[in-house]
Design a protein around this motif. Sequence first.
Motif, short mmCIF file in Angstrom:
data_model
loop_
_atom_site.label_atom_id
_atom_site.label_comp_id
_atom_site.label_asym_id
_atom_site.label_seq_id
_atom_site.Cartn_x
_atom_site.Cartn_y
_atom_site.Cartn_z
N LEU A 121 0.83 -1.20 0.00
CA LEU A 121 0.00 0.00 0.00
C LEU A 121 0.87 1.25 0.00
O LEU A 121 0.61 2.20 -0.74
N ASP A 122 1.92 1.24 0.83
CA ASP A 122 2.81 2.41 0.92
C ASP A 122 3.56 2.64 -0.39
O ASP A 122 3.73 3.79 -0.81
N ALA A 123 3.99 1.57 -1.05
CA ALA A 123 4.72 1.72 -2.31
C ALA A 123 3.82 2.30 -3.39
O ALA A 123 4.22 3.21 -4.13
N LEU A 124 2.58 1.80 -3.49
CA LEU A 124 1.66 2.33 -4.49
C LEU A 124 1.31 3.78 -4.17
O LEU A 124 1.26 4.62 -5.07
N SER A 172 -2.89 9.06 -1.20
CA SER A 172 -2.70 8.63 0.18
C SER A 172 -3.00 7.14 0.36
O SER A 172 -3.83 6.57 -0.35
N ARG A 173 -2.30 6.54 1.31
CA ARG A 173 -2.51 5.14 1.65
C ARG A 173 -3.97 4.92 2.06
O ARG A 173 -4.61 3.94 1.66
N GLY A 174 -4.53 5.86 2.84
CA GLY A 174 -5.92 5.75 3.28
C GLY A 174 -6.90 5.74 2.12
O GLY A 174 -7.88 5.00 2.14
N MET A 175 -6.63 6.56 1.10
CA MET A 175 -7.51 6.59 -0.08
C MET A 175 -7.45 5.26 -0.80
O MET A 175 -8.48 4.74 -1.22
N ILE A 176 -6.25 4.68 -0.94
CA ILE A 176 -6.12 3.38 -1.61
C ILE A 176 -6.89 2.31 -0.84
O ILE A 176 -7.60 1.50 -1.45
#
Length: 190
Positions: A26-29, A36-40
């Motif tokens: 998640l952090d890499a994408l 943002s990670r939260g949006m993903i």
Amino acid sequence: MSDLDQLTQSLARNLKRWRGERGFTLDALAARAGVSRGMIIQIEQARTNPSVGTTVKLADALGVSITTLLDYEQGPQVTIVPADQAVRLWSTPAGSRSTLLVGAETGGPLELWSWVLMPGDASSSDPHPDGTTELLHVTAGELTVVVDGTAHAVPAGASASFDSNVPHAYRNDGAETVELIMAISVPPVR
């Protein structure tokens, strides 16, 4: 299930799938896409419908077309997209719109778009990955395409191409409707 619900579910499933196939955390994408990670997480859990800009950033970061990211069925070798199934991703109250007509993944994402820009309307885009090329053909009106801050007039009947790894925008500075067909080629993720 409504079309929007189906699109939300499809995007959630495909984002998870492509992130997994690329081996991205998640952090890499999030870092690659500038999202943002939260949006993903919300998108992958089908709890939100992201903006067109966010969807484009995610597709670019994954090295897939928007068609692939939104597609809920992988078709046969020949894909026919009926007019009523083309995906409208952007529109304005004045009637401007962009419609993703069809896309492919061979050698990297390739997309074919139909655009309509009403007088006074514009659409801006963040830079795409290095190696991305946009081709366009204006069929009505006069398009102003702005590439890295420089405006270029493209009249009806004319075509243009440019590397779209810089900020770019499409404007209708005239009094008549602009119609154009655009192809976008994105290099595969390496």
